[in-house]
Design a protein around this motif. Structure first.
Motif, PDB file in Angstrom:
ATOM      1  N   PHE A  16       0.841  -1.194   0.000  1.00 16.71           N
ATOM      2  CA  PHE A  16       0.000   0.000   0.000  1.00 16.71           C
ATOM      3  C   PHE A  16       0.874   1.241   0.000  1.00 16.71           C
ATOM      4  CE2 PHE A  16      -2.428   3.185   2.618  1.00 16.71           C
ATOM      5  CZ  PHE A  16      -3.401   3.460   1.664  1.00 16.71           C
ATOM      6  N   THR A  17       0.694   2.079  -1.023  1.00 22.70           N
ATOM      7  CA  THR A  17       1.452   3.322  -1.133  1.00 22.70           C
ATOM      8  C   THR A  17       0.469   4.483  -1.206  1.00 22.70           C
ATOM      9  OG1 THR A  17       3.172   2.159  -2.385  1.00 22.70           O
ATOM     10  CG2 THR A  17       3.219   4.574  -2.429  1.00 22.70           C
ATOM     11  N   PRO A  18       0.156   5.084  -0.065  1.00 27.70           N
ATOM     12  CA  PRO A  18      -0.827   6.166  -0.068  1.00 27.70           C
ATOM     13  C   PRO A  18      -0.319   7.393  -0.819  1.00 27.70           C
ATOM     14  CG  PRO A  18       0.234   5.989   2.073  1.00 27.70           C
ATOM     15  CD  PRO A  18       0.704   4.820   1.272  1.00 27.70           C
ATOM     16  N   THR A  22      -4.119   9.678   5.301  1.00 31.13           N
ATOM     17  CA  THR A  22      -5.199   8.717   5.448  1.00 31.13           C
ATOM     18  C   THR A  22      -5.857   8.804   6.822  1.00 31.13           C
ATOM     19  OG1 THR A  22      -3.681   7.011   6.276  1.00 31.13           O
ATOM     20  CG2 THR A  22      -4.054   7.084   3.892  1.00 31.13           C
ATOM     21  N   TYR A  23      -7.112   8.358   6.878  1.00 35.39           N
ATOM     22  CA  TYR A  23      -7.834   8.142   8.122  1.00 35.39           C
ATOM     23  C   TYR A  23      -7.881   6.637   8.324  1.00 35.39           C
ATOM     24  CZ  TYR A  23      -9.544  12.945   8.858  1.00 35.39           C
ATOM     25  OH  TYR A  23      -9.641  14.286   9.119  1.00 35.39           O
ATOM     26  N   VAL A  24      -7.461   6.175   9.507  1.00 37.76           N
ATOM     27  CA  VAL A  24      -7.209   4.747   9.714  1.00 37.76           C
ATOM     28  C   VAL A  24      -7.944   4.212  10.941  1.00 37.76           C
ATOM     29  CG1 VAL A  24      -5.400   3.015  10.175  1.00 37.76           C
ATOM     30  CG2 VAL A  24      -4.915   4.961   8.662  1.00 37.76           C
ATOM     31  N   THR A  25      -8.379   2.951  10.862  1.00 40.34           N
ATOM     32  CA  THR A  25      -8.782   2.199  12.041  1.00 40.34           C
ATOM     33  C   THR A  25      -8.115   0.831  11.974  1.00 40.34           C
ATOM     34  OG1 THR A  25     -10.625   1.570  13.484  1.00 40.34           O
ATOM     35  CG2 THR A  25     -10.897   1.118  11.133  1.00 40.34           C
ATOM     36  N   ILE A  26      -7.988   0.178  13.139  1.00 43.39           N
ATOM     37  CA  ILE A  26      -7.235  -1.066  13.238  1.00 43.39           C
ATOM     38  C   ILE A  26      -8.032  -2.087  14.056  1.00 43.39           C
ATOM     39  CG2 ILE A  26      -5.042  -2.120  13.944  1.00 43.39           C
ATOM     40  CD1 ILE A  26      -3.924   0.762  14.167  1.00 43.39           C
ATOM     41  N   GLY A  27      -7.984  -3.346  13.634  1.00 45.72           N
ATOM     42  CA  GLY A  27      -8.609  -4.399  14.431  1.00 45.72           C
ATOM     43  C   GLY A  27      -8.874  -5.649  13.613  1.00 45.72           C
ATOM     44  N   THR A  28      -9.277  -6.728  14.293  1.00 46.80           N
ATOM     45  CA  THR A  28      -9.603  -7.957  13.567  1.00 46.80           C
ATOM     46  C   THR A  28     -10.983  -7.856  12.922  1.00 46.80           C
ATOM     47  OG1 THR A  28     -10.385  -8.915  15.647  1.00 46.80           O
ATOM     48  CG2 THR A  28      -8.148  -9.452  14.967  1.00 46.80           C
ATOM     49  N   PHE A  29     -11.918  -7.167  13.555  1.00 49.55           N
ATOM     50  CA  PHE A  29     -13.254  -6.911  12.997  1.00 49.55           C
ATOM     51  C   PHE A  29     -13.946  -8.186  12.518  1.00 49.55           C
ATOM     52  CE2 PHE A  29     -11.162  -2.765  12.641  1.00 49.55           C
ATOM     53  CZ  PHE A  29     -12.137  -1.925  13.161  1.00 49.55           C
ATOM     54  N   VAL A 117       2.655   5.839  10.812  1.00 48.34           N
ATOM     55  CA  VAL A 117       3.167   7.099  10.270  1.00 48.34           C
ATOM     56  C   VAL A 117       3.897   6.900   8.943  1.00 48.34           C
ATOM     57  CG1 VAL A 117       4.672   9.069  10.713  1.00 48.34           C
ATOM     58  CG2 VAL A 117       3.312   8.082  12.580  1.00 48.34           C
ATOM     59  N   ASN A 118       4.957   6.104   8.953  1.00 47.10           N
ATOM     60  CA  ASN A 118       5.798   5.982   7.751  1.00 47.10           C
ATOM     61  C   ASN A 118       5.145   5.190   6.629  1.00 47.10           C
ATOM     62  OD1 ASN A 118       7.743   7.453   9.079  1.00 47.10           O
ATOM     63  ND2 ASN A 118       8.895   5.661   9.753  1.00 47.10           N
ATOM     64  N   GLN A 119       4.378   4.141   6.976  1.00 49.47           N
ATOM     65  CA  GLN A 119       3.806   3.295   5.928  1.00 49.47           C
ATOM     66  C   GLN A 119       2.402   3.736   5.506  1.00 49.47           C
ATOM     67  OE1 GLN A 119       5.622   0.820   4.438  1.00 49.47           O
ATOM     68  NE2 GLN A 119       3.960   0.764   2.936  1.00 49.47           N
ATOM     69  N   LEU A 120       1.553   4.064   6.483  1.00 49.75           N
ATOM     70  CA  LEU A 120       0.163   4.384   6.152  1.00 49.75           C
ATOM     71  C   LEU A 120      -0.109   5.876   6.023  1.00 49.75           C
ATOM     72  CD1 LEU A 120      -1.785   1.788   8.366  1.00 49.75           C
ATOM     73  CD2 LEU A 120      -0.767   1.514   6.097  1.00 49.75           C
ATOM     74  N   ASN A 121       0.854   6.692   6.408  1.00 45.07           N
ATOM     75  CA  ASN A 121       0.695   8.147   6.282  1.00 45.07           C
ATOM     76  C   ASN A 121      -0.563   8.635   7.004  1.00 45.07           C
ATOM     77  OD1 ASN A 121       1.574  10.665   5.451  1.00 45.07           O
ATOM     78  ND2 ASN A 121       0.616  10.544   3.436  1.00 45.07           N
ATOM     79  N   THR A 122      -0.710   8.195   8.250  1.00 44.16           N
ATOM     80  CA  THR A 122      -1.930   8.445   9.017  1.00 44.16           C
ATOM     81  C   THR A 122      -2.066   9.905   9.432  1.00 44.16           C
ATOM     82  OG1 THR A 122      -1.880   6.183   9.875  1.00 44.16           O
ATOM     83  CG2 THR A 122      -3.214   7.789  11.087  1.00 44.16           C
TER      84      THR A 122
END
Length: 317
Positions: A16-18, A22-29, A117-122
């Motif tokens: 993934f190269t934003p 980005t707006y992000v959420t995290i979890g197994t969901f 920060v570095n990968q997802l550009n959050t």
């Protein structure tokens, strides 16, 4: 009128190269239940308002499968089913990152700096209450808030009362399905529980007694199969909704030796062999039984069908 959304899916965060923040959420969901949906809908709405990309980071295998060697855990959604639910919610991008012991050893700081920060550009992280992350789940909302000031992103924690009014959890949904409490599970999910598989050739016993069935084979061994018994179901076949009844079980009346999933559709006679279909479970009719004869079984199936048609007349049609 149905609205169809496009969902970008990546099977590693490194794919993934934003091109923007980005707006992000995290979890197994797992299940994408009504509590999850509140988080995701908020993420999507706020990202759209800010003209940012909404991103959900999840993991596969489930962390419990890796860290606790819990091979017995069964999941509410397959990857395909989870992706479909998230697409319907309007999410822009789904990242399904391989979960491993090495990944689990990332410290909270490493996770925030290297991944968020570095990968997802959050630009903004939206999480449910009591969220933990990083090695030994050491990261919490306090650390996230501290790191957000350091790395210039916003953290928003959704309060418990906003997403957990009825104490919904994936664990409770799994338990309800295993106990035959389908209504409870569907209420918590916010949609009908589904089984997706390929129609395979069976022993043709159903056809011989006037109730031909489609035998469903599910390839994902981790998919949760609900309690054995008879269910009222529906499926979308040839651009139409088709209703029927399904049996999950060992078929004790005919001395079955393996568990099968068999669906008898009402008013549908087309060949389905080799097709992948999705079955939506609407109502739990009864437990599986062993009858003293094929004739008695046939009588019970006729009773089941009439009960199913009565249910559909009042609840669906």
């Amino acid at each position: 009128m149905k609205i169809y959304f496009t969902l970008e899916i990546r099977h590693s965060i490194f794919d993934f190269t934003p091109t923007q923040k980005t707006y992000v959420t995290i979890g197994t969901f797992d299940g994408v239940h009504i509590g999850h949906q509140k988080i995701i809908k908020k993420l999507v709405a706020e990202a759209k308002k800010a003209n940012k990309q909404s991103v959900l980071l999840t993991f596969f295998p489930h962390p419990r499968m890796v860290l606790q060697k819990d091979v017995s855990i069964k999941l509410i959604n397959t990857i395909e089913e989870k992706s479909e639910q998230l697409r319907r919610l309007g999410l822009d991008c789904l990242l399904i990152h391989p979960f491993s012991k090495d990944f689990s050893r990332l410290t909270a700081l490493d996770f925030v700096r290297d991944i968020l920060v570095n990968q997802l550009n959050t630009d903004k992280l939206i999480i449910g209450y009591d969220h933990h992350f990083g090695k030994n789940r050491e990261g919490n909302i306090e650390q996230l808030t501290e790191y957000s000031h350091l790395y210039d992103f916003v953290v928003e924690e959704i309060p418990a009362q906003d997403i957990d009014d009825v104490s919904v959890s994936s664990t409770k949904i799994r338990r309800a399905l295993q106990q035959g409490h389908l209504k409870t599970a569907n209420d918590y999910l916010g949609y009908a529980y589904t089984l997706r598989g390929t129609v395979v050739t069976g022993q043709q016993l159903g056809s011989k007694i006037g109730f031909p069935t489609a035998n469903i084979q599910i390839k994902e061994s981790y998919k949760l199969i609900p309690k054995t018994g008879a269910y009222i179901v529906q499926a979308h076949l040839n651009n139409a909704v088709v209703y029927g009844m399904m049996n999950i079980g060992m078929r004790p009346t005919v001395n079955g030796t393996t568990e099968t999933i068999e669906v008898h559709f009402f008013d549908f006679n087309e060949d389905l062999y080799g097709r992948e279909i999705t079955i939506e479970l609407l109502y739990y009719l009864r437990e599986e039984q062993k009858f003293d004869s094929i004739a008695t079984l046939k009588q019970q199936l006729a009773t089941d069908k009439q009960q199913a048609l009565n249910y559909l007349d009042t609840a669906i049609r």
